[in-house]
Design a protein around this motif. Sequence first.
Motif, PDB file in Angstrom:
ATOM      1  N   PRO A 179      58.113  94.701 -30.101  1.00  0.00           N
ATOM      2  CA  PRO A 179      57.750  95.506 -31.274  1.00  0.00           C
ATOM      3  C   PRO A 179      58.924  95.943 -32.136  1.00  0.00           C
ATOM      4  O   PRO A 179      58.708  96.414 -33.248  1.00  0.00           O
ATOM      5  N   VAL A 180      60.156  95.788 -31.653  1.00  0.00           N
ATOM      6  CA  VAL A 180      61.347  96.114 -32.442  1.00  0.00           C
ATOM      7  C   VAL A 180      62.356  94.996 -32.231  1.00  0.00           C
ATOM      8  O   VAL A 180      62.826  94.779 -31.116  1.00  0.00           O
ATOM      9  N   VAL A 225      59.552  95.843 -37.258  1.00  0.00           N
ATOM     10  CA  VAL A 225      58.854  96.756 -36.350  1.00  0.00           C
ATOM     11  C   VAL A 225      57.362  96.474 -36.470  1.00  0.00           C
ATOM     12  O   VAL A 225      56.799  96.552 -37.572  1.00  0.00           O
ATOM     13  N   GLU A 278      52.739 102.224 -32.331  1.00  0.00           N
ATOM     14  CA  GLU A 278      53.520 103.416 -32.005  1.00  0.00           C
ATOM     15  C   GLU A 278      54.869 103.401 -32.720  1.00  0.00           C
ATOM     16  O   GLU A 278      55.321 104.416 -33.272  1.00  0.00           O
ATOM     17  N   GLN A 279      55.490 102.246 -32.744  1.00  0.00           N
ATOM     18  CA  GLN A 279      56.815 102.138 -33.343  1.00  0.00           C
ATOM     19  C   GLN A 279      56.751 102.220 -34.882  1.00  0.00           C
ATOM     20  O   GLN A 279      57.624 102.818 -35.512  1.00  0.00           O
ATOM     21  N   ALA A 319      56.423 105.741 -35.831  1.00  0.00           N
ATOM     22  CA  ALA A 319      57.699 106.433 -35.668  1.00  0.00           C
ATOM     23  C   ALA A 319      58.604 106.204 -36.877  1.00  0.00           C
ATOM     24  O   ALA A 319      59.246 107.131 -37.380  1.00  0.00           O
ATOM     25  N   VAL A 320      58.646 104.961 -37.367  1.00  0.00           N
ATOM     26  CA  VAL A 320      59.459 104.654 -38.543  1.00  0.00           C
ATOM     27  C   VAL A 320      58.954 105.431 -39.750  1.00  0.00           C
ATOM     28  O   VAL A 320      59.742 106.006 -40.528  1.00  0.00           O
ATOM     29  N   LEU A 345      65.095 103.330 -31.347  1.00  0.00           N
ATOM     30  CA  LEU A 345      63.656 103.121 -31.495  1.00  0.00           C
ATOM     31  C   LEU A 345      63.169 102.252 -30.360  1.00  0.00           C
ATOM     32  O   LEU A 345      63.559 101.084 -30.243  1.00  0.00           O
ATOM     33  N   ASP A 346      62.342 102.817 -29.514  1.00  0.00           N
ATOM     34  CA  ASP A 346      61.749 102.093 -28.394  1.00  0.00           C
ATOM     35  C   ASP A 346      62.833 101.459 -27.509  1.00  0.00           C
ATOM     36  O   ASP A 346      62.686 100.331 -27.046  1.00  0.00           O
TER      37      ASP A 346
END
Length: 395
Positions: A25-26, A40, A44-45, A48-49, A293-294
Amino acid sequence: MTAEHTDRSGYTTPAPVRELWLQTPVREFTTETGDRRWLVTGMEQVRAVMADPRFSRAEARRLGAAIGPAAVFRNTGINDLDPPEHTRLRRLVAGAFSARRIRGLRPRIQQITDELIASLVAAGPPADLASGLCYPLPVTVICEILGVPGEDRQRFRGWADRVVSTGAYPPEEALGALKAMVAYMAELVDAKRRDPDESLLQDLITARDEQDRLSEDELVTLGCGLLLAGGESTATTLGKGLVALMDNPGQLALLRADPSLVPAAVDEVLRYTTLGVHPYGGHIRATTSDVDLDGTTIPAHSVVHACLPAANLDPKAFPDPERFDVTREGAADHVAFGYAMHRCLGAQLAKLELEVAIGSVLAAFPGLRLTVPAEDVPYKHGFLITGLRALPVTW
């Protein structure tokens, strides 16, 4: 990247890009032009961004990475700002899109829809729902909210097509349309100063002239941006939603049997379809500092693509995500309107227009069906938004 994939919503991307959606995912990737960026894709990610101020829209524009209608303006638009500037402008227009005011628009939206459908019925099948309903409905509504005279709306539509072009029109033609639209908006502002009304644009003029809450350039740019955002995106989603329903007769039958499902169906349409605003997925940000991130560190001043279409197809968020299901639980958790501080101001208006239009079409045309296979519905390419060129139907 030359291979392409086109899904049933008309969203065309290079096949390797689609493969990236299915991986971590990232991840860092290289664009066709050789730029190193970050993609991304997980729900969820992506959220977050969108919520973290260290992922900055203003920084993305500074780096020359921001796209969208506002990016072609000389002056920065609301979507290219970070707080507190973004908050200041957003508050100026938020009242016009409050839940109470949007609910009050339902009778007028229903009236416009009924008039458009009556014209389609009078002309008889076959028909093009794109030109007969999907485009004129949201354009009429946003123009009325802003106070754009009816006789000017078709002229604006021609400008808008060119302003959001990414290759469909020559650059000089797109720039000419932009200049014409900005000049028109400035003239409209002056006209309303001479003859005030009760439009949203009049509210912005008051905020400028009596309260000094925005500059003249911000006023004109904001007016143009609202017109651009309020028409094409809703028209595209409505058209693609109707295609999805006609391409899934079982789901269409469920909706006909129980019209109370229409609001839930609208959320599923928003989740399932995509506007196709960029090959890598929509909202672009850039980091103002190193961000974890993640479990992955994205360095400062990196361009990040928050891929909303991929997030809406994340199997962790939506089981069996590529299945169109008007009874899907949790469909409203989509991020089609963005998320957090940059969530679309007109989200409730768009949902209301979609609910009224879809419900009215199903009631008016019990035998509605495509005249071509769903995969042959013609789409427009070379634009920021991949809309329908036509929606050929009969009944």
